[in-house]
Design a protein around this motif. Sequence first.
Motif, mmCIF file in Angstrom:
data_model
loop_
_atom_site.group_PDB
_atom_site.id
_atom_site.type_symbol
_atom_site.label_atom_id
_atom_site.label_comp_id
_atom_site.label_asym_id
_atom_site.label_seq_id
_atom_site.Cartn_x
_atom_site.Cartn_y
_atom_site.Cartn_z
ATOM 1 N N LEU A 113 0.556 -1.464 -0.055
ATOM 2 C CA LEU A 113 -0.577 0.254 -0.055
ATOM 3 C C LEU A 113 0.771 1.087 -0.113
ATOM 4 C CD1 LEU A 113 -2.589 1.982 0.370
ATOM 5 C CD2 LEU A 113 -1.812 1.345 2.339
ATOM 6 N N LEU A 114 1.927 1.208 1.088
ATOM 7 C CA LEU A 114 3.205 2.128 0.833
ATOM 8 C C LEU A 114 3.397 2.738 -0.500
ATOM 9 C CD1 LEU A 114 4.644 1.738 4.925
ATOM 10 C CD2 LEU A 114 2.830 4.187 3.425
ATOM 11 N N SER A 115 3.472 1.701 -0.886
ATOM 12 C CA SER A 115 5.085 2.042 -2.332
ATOM 13 C C SER A 115 3.735 2.372 -3.321
ATOM 14 C CB SER A 115 5.615 0.639 -2.955
ATOM 15 O OG SER A 115 4.335 -0.085 -3.188
ATOM 16 N N THR A 116 3.395 2.019 -3.277
ATOM 17 C CA THR A 116 1.868 2.266 -4.725
ATOM 18 C C THR A 116 1.169 3.754 -3.978
ATOM 19 O OG1 THR A 116 0.855 0.051 -4.107
ATOM 20 C CG2 THR A 116 -0.298 1.526 -5.617
ATOM 21 N N ARG A 117 0.707 4.050 -2.773
ATOM 22 C CA ARG A 117 0.711 4.999 -2.589
ATOM 23 C C ARG A 117 2.162 6.533 -2.591
ATOM 24 N NH1 ARG A 117 -3.533 7.155 -0.218
ATOM 25 N NH2 ARG A 117 -3.256 9.048 0.394
ATOM 26 N N GLN A 118 3.230 6.266 -2.598
ATOM 27 C CA GLN A 118 3.745 6.836 -3.262
ATOM 28 C C GLN A 118 4.351 7.651 -4.960
ATOM 29 O OE1 GLN A 118 7.229 4.659 -1.868
ATOM 30 N NE2 GLN A 118 7.870 5.732 -0.633
#
Length: 336
Positions: free
Chosen positions: A321-326
């Motif tokens: 999730l975090l990498s996609t939000r980046q």
Amino acid sequence: MSDIEFAHLVRLSDDTGLHEHADGPLPRREHGYCLDDVARGLVVLHREPDLPADLAALAEHYLAFTAYAQAEDGRFHNRLSPDRRWLDEPGLGDWWGRALWGLGTTAARSTTPAIQRAALECFDRGAHHRPPSVRTMAFAALGAAEVLDADPLHASAAALLGDITSYIGRPRTDENWPWPEDRLFYANAALPEALIAAGDLLGSDEVRDDGLRLLDWLLTVESRDFHLSPVPTGGWFLGEPRPAFDQQPIEAAAMADACARAYQVTSDPAWLAGVHRAIAWFSGDNDLGSLMQDEQTGGCYDGLTPAGPNTNQGAESTLALLSTRQHLRTLLRSTG
């Protein structure tokens, strides 16, 4: 200060590393740690443009864990018990590839020279190996791409990245199934992304275009009605039922990574559709219309089952999730 919520990643972490599993939002401390997730954490944290002090300290814990996991010959342990005993022998599984990905990203993007040097030393110690698995090699190649992008003369990174083509091969001539494997498995988009990176950084239009062709096909078969429909944990081949479950956040994250790289390399806005579909998958634009993130904790659910989300919030899913939000943040800044 980052505009992405890292609270759950901090919740899952301690001064040793990153707990692999969670019961709901709470870390399952009795299950210990794995390098696979710690290395993913290095990638995500060092993609942040300005790490606040608490996250910079977390990244240093992750780097220390990764260095501790590495054997003298460059292989890595993967699983560490809660009492800090290694539960396996050093090897060349996916964790080796992800470790090189994390180390390469740290060496290329850390703003602290001593941290850069330490990460690069570990990367160089492991980069001479060649693993048996194509996905393991693809993860390592993405780390090599980070190093080579920062230092185009880095010989071991260039050699590692260059060898990805012999692992993946050329696309098949069958337009219905150009994929080089007989079946889609997991983290599928990492393969074309590695080819795109190799073609771009090593100056081969053919390799780059092979990667773009495979990614375009993959995005097509992993989409339904203009939303992302990842292949299930058991894999998929033509003619098998879709949608299929369980779907894993890592698939959406890998697609976002690959499409973002394709856009970076080609400047073709068509690739933004893939990034947006991956982002939207977490927000409920998926086969069940289910929200895949806990907006209160900042965590991500561990998978999409036929009955809805698996509401445990482990490390792999939260990092996905975090990498996609980046990528979402980068897109918003670049387009507007």
